[in-house]
Design a protein around this motif. Structure first.
Motif: not given
Length: 331
Positions: A241-244, A254-256, A259-262, A266-270
């Protein structure tokens, strides 16, 4: 300075990535075992010993350790470093280095873990002191094997004896590797993911260190936070929560086609594997900690709800279906 493979011409930003890349016909992770790793691990099928005679002494030392001579393992780690250094000096293309590294990485890691279990943490601490990643311009070449054993010790201690029993030196070592290893030193950096098992330690704040590193080290922080959930899901969700919510973390992926992913998204992937029992973090290598320790995990409903509310609060659910699952948060 870029370093170019003599065989395939592919450029690399660091010598470590050049040394371990697989320049066969197909592209692969340069720090993962090559498709022919089984052959390269075989003394009979590898020309390593012809190119690097130092491995003969390494074999002898590891055999002596297997026969009960514990002190031989200290010498084996030193010899492993020497063999890798000799391979680097003698083969700029990286073949000799890969042969030595992948042939002995698991064996040395297993030996260090066995010695630590039999003789206690002080044995492993002596090895850390002799191969300090904060001294010199580069981390020692044997760092992945040492970090692997430290990670196993950390996980095993946390599960069996509690976080207070985890040696602070173990946490300091893994953090130092994460800070000092270059971004492209993938093997060493992957072996520090077990650092997350130290979350909640009374004498070393893993949460503070990960928060400090998040802006510059997101690709290490994310999988480390994943490990932290298995150690203490309540402390881990506090940190997530603190990080996000920390808008000072401004990087993007970057994504092809989109839009680029913040980095904060990306941290939510954990949390990808927290709601299933068919996925576990893969580090440390060669160690199925959840099997060895009969470890089970069940995500608390309140923690799940906090994660869902966090996704909604930050607007990171806009590209998800109404029935999204944690696996939909994976990258």
């Amino acid at each position: 300075m870029a370093h170019e493979c003599d065989d395939c011409g592919e450029p690399f930003q660091t010598l470590s990535r050049l040394r371990l890349h697989d320049c066969s016909g197909t592209q692969s992770d340069p720090f993962s075992s090559s498709p022919n790793s089984a052959e390269s691990a075989s003394v009979d099928s590898s020309p390593t010993e012809q190119r690097n005679p130092a491995v003969t002494e390494l074999d002898d030392l590891l055999d002596r350790f297997s026969d009960g001579e514990v002190a031989a393992l200290h010498d084996a780690v030193v010899e492993f470093e020497s063999a890798l250094s000799a391979a680097v000096d003698g083969d700029s293309g990286g073949d000799a280095f890969r042969d030595v590294f992948w042939q002995y990485y698991e064996r040395v890691s297993n030996g260090l873990d066995e010695a630590a279990r039999a003789n206690g943490w002080p044995f492993l601490e002596d090895v850390l002191d002799a191969h300090d990643p904060t001294i010199g311009d580069d981390v020692p070449l044997v760092t992945p094997a040492i970090a692997n054993a430290v990670g196993r010790c950390l996980i095993r201690t946390r599960i069996t004896d509690g976080v207070e029993a985890v040696p602070v030196r173990a946490l300091e070592y893994l953090d130092a590797v994460a800070v000092n290893a270059p971004d492209t030193d993938d093997v060493a950096r992957e072996e520090v993911h077990a650092y997350g098992w130290g979350i909640g330690h009374p004498d070393h704040s893993v949460a503070d260190r990960l928060h400090d590193r998040a802006s510059k080290d997101i690709f290490s922080v994310n999988p480390t936070l994943e490990h932290a959930f298995y150690a203490d899901q309540y402390a881990a969700v506090d940190l997530l929560e603190q990080l996000v919510r920390d808008e000072s973390i401004t990087g993007t992926l970057p994504r092809v086609t989109r839009d680029d992913m913040p980095h904060r998204r990306y941290l939510l992937d954990c949390v990808y594997g927290l709601k299933t029992d068919d996925y576990w973090p893969g580090m440390p290598r060669y160690y199925d900690w959840h099997d060895e320790l009969a470890y089970t995990f069940e995500l608390d409903e309140t923690v799940e709800q906090r994660i869902r509310e966090l996704v909604d609060e930050t607007g990171f659910d806009t590209d998800l279906s109404d029935e999204w699952t944690f696996r939909d948060l994976g990258i």
